[in-house]
Design an enzyme around this catalytic site. Structure first.
Site, mmCIF file in Angstrom:
data_model
loop_
_atom_site.group_PDB
_atom_site.id
_atom_site.type_symbol
_atom_site.label_atom_id
_atom_site.label_comp_id
_atom_site.label_asym_id
_atom_site.label_seq_id
_atom_site.Cartn_x
_atom_site.Cartn_y
_atom_site.Cartn_z
ATOM 1 N N MET A 328 -2.787 3.291 -4.186
ATOM 2 C CA MET A 328 -1.829 4.134 -3.089
ATOM 3 C C MET A 328 -0.471 3.777 -3.262
ATOM 4 S SD MET A 328 -2.509 3.820 1.001
ATOM 5 C CE MET A 328 -4.101 4.519 1.072
ATOM 6 N N GLY A 329 -0.251 2.459 -3.701
ATOM 7 C CA GLY A 329 1.363 2.259 -3.829
ATOM 8 C C GLY A 329 1.988 2.897 -4.916
ATOM 9 N N TRP A 331 0.776 5.908 -6.041
ATOM 10 C CA TRP A 331 0.766 7.300 -5.783
ATOM 11 C C TRP A 331 2.320 7.421 -4.855
ATOM 12 C CZ3 TRP A 331 0.382 8.723 -0.134
ATOM 13 C CH2 TRP A 331 0.566 10.038 -0.107
ATOM 14 N N HIS A 332 2.857 6.583 -4.221
ATOM 15 C CA HIS A 332 4.006 6.712 -3.347
ATOM 16 C C HIS A 332 5.111 6.978 -4.265
ATOM 17 C CE1 HIS A 332 1.523 5.547 0.352
ATOM 18 N NE2 HIS A 332 2.552 6.438 0.842
ATOM 19 N N GLY A 333 5.029 6.054 -5.417
ATOM 20 C CA GLY A 333 6.251 6.198 -6.360
ATOM 21 C C GLY A 333 5.944 4.930 -7.373
#
Length: 405
Positions: A328-329, A331-333
């Site tokens: 998830m982290g 995925w944010h960037g």
């Protein structure tokens, strides 16, 4: 014609009010004018991806055609015969589905901030829809594939840019049926309530925290040169702005969906009242959280248990928590603050489960009352706000400068 960011301008809502009238009248009298819904979607997609954004519109069209063919091919493979369920075919389909998103996410890191030409607003959320459709097709949950309905699902304009992330079967059930008049009037009443609440959140509260307060506190923190209490103030202000802005957008998306007779799931449920970090993720950006839970965490747990990667189920769950939140982290960037944000939440879920097991085992020794619940909420709220401070990237700017890391 002007071009709009979805829900970013009050004028956008005037277009919405006019465009939705024929569809709403049809639903009120027992008819879903699907042709009308298609035209409305096309109109608002043009408002978003047309004009100076035409190149993102082309990218969207190409991406849509690619994913429709991919999901159609995998669905045909699964329906060809009952035994057509080879793991490598499934993995290949998922990988091919996420390749465009990976390219879009990695390009800025490789090319010094330059955006990928195949990127467009909402590509992440559409990709999530595609992947979950492939996975549920593999599981045998989705048996029928209709390209036109699938395209409607992917391009449902109220949610296209930032969610909430709907599920294919739930969407199709609403899309192919018409609610009873009484039920639809209830949907309209609830939808209008959500839209007005969204105005309060996004255009009043988010404006106050993000536009009025944040620049002043940010400037004061930068002028302090190092750690100061302004950073703590920024932490809380940023957290409030993030919540009210995103929750306001989500309320708009859900409210408009209700007016269209589609019961898009809610995205937020009073997350700052959470008593622990798992409770928080059951309340914050719920459709994203549940998507990661169902299609990454649970499948990782099943895979590791099947292959006996670890002897202990607890160890398996803990490792999967951290992997899930790290993904998830990422995925944010691809920056340290996004990755650290994911890692901290993964570790917090591990600690939370450890504490809950200990608490269950020693329930007679550990007090439980309103005061302890309030303390738990206080700890959870401040932990979440601290991780949002990291997520914001402000510490990176404060200590390393805007061009570093």
């Amino acid at each position: 014609m002007r071009w709009y960011i979805p829900y970013g301008n009050p004028t956008y809502f005037i277009w919405l009010a006019v465009a939705l009238i024929p569809l709403m009248l049809g639903l009120l009298y027992g008819h879903r004018f699907r042709w009308c819904q298609t035209l409305i979607s096309l109109f608002f997609l043009i408002l978003t991806f047309g004009g100076p954004n035409w190149h993102t519109g082309i990218a969207l069209i190409c991406y849509l055609a690619y994913q429709i063919v991919l999901v159609g091919a995998y669905s045909h493979y699964r329906q060809r015969k009952s035994s057509a369920n080879k793991g490598w075919v499934f993995v290949l389909a998922v990988v091919l589905a996420i390749v465009p998103l990976i390219v879009v996410k990695v390009t800025p890191a490789i090319q010094s901030g330059k955006q990928s030409i195949i990127g467009f607003l909402g590509i992440s959320y559409i990709t999530f829809k595609v992947v979950q459709t492939i996975m549920e097709t593999r599981d045998g949950i989705i048996k029928d594939y209709h390209p036109v309905v699938f395209a409607q699902f992917l391009l449902f304009f109220p949610t296209i840019s930032s969610g909430p992330i709907d599920r294919y079967r739930r969407f199709v059930s609403d899309y192919q049926n018409v609610p009873a008049q009484k039920d639809y009037l209830d949907l309209v009443q609830t939808g209008v309530h959500y839209v007005f609440l969204g105005f309060l959140y996004k255009f009043v509260l988010a404006y106050f925290f993000g536009t009025v307060l944040m620049p002043q506190i940010q400037f004061a923190a930068l002028m302090a040169h190092g750690f100061s209490w302004y950073i703590v103030g920024y932490m809380y202000v940023y957290s409030m702005d993030l919540f009210f802005d995103f929750a306001g957008y989500s309320l708009f998306a859900v409210g408009i969906s209700y007016l269209m007779g589609i019961k898009t799931p809610m995205n937020f449920n009073q997350p700052f009242k959470s008593k622990n970090i798992k409770d928080f993720w059951n309340r914050w950006h719920m459709t994203l959280s549940f998507w990661f839970r169902d299609y990454i965490f649970m499948r990782l747990v099943f895979f590791m248990m099947k292959h006996k990667t670890f002897k202990s189920r607890i160890t398996t769950a803990n490792v999967c928590y951290i992997i899930n939140m790290l993904i998830m982290g990422f995925w944010h960037g691809e920056t340290w603050f996004y990755i650290l944000y994911g890692l901290l939440h993964g570790c917090a879920l591990v600690v939370n489960d450890t504490w809950l097991r200990y608490k269950k085992k020693h329930r007679d020794k550990i007090p439980h009352n309103k005061l302890t619940e309030l303390f738990a909420t206080f700890i959870t709220f401040n932990f979440v706000c601290f991780t949002f401070l990291i997520f914001s990237g402000f510490l990176n700017t404060l200590f390393f400068g805007p061009s570093k890391f």
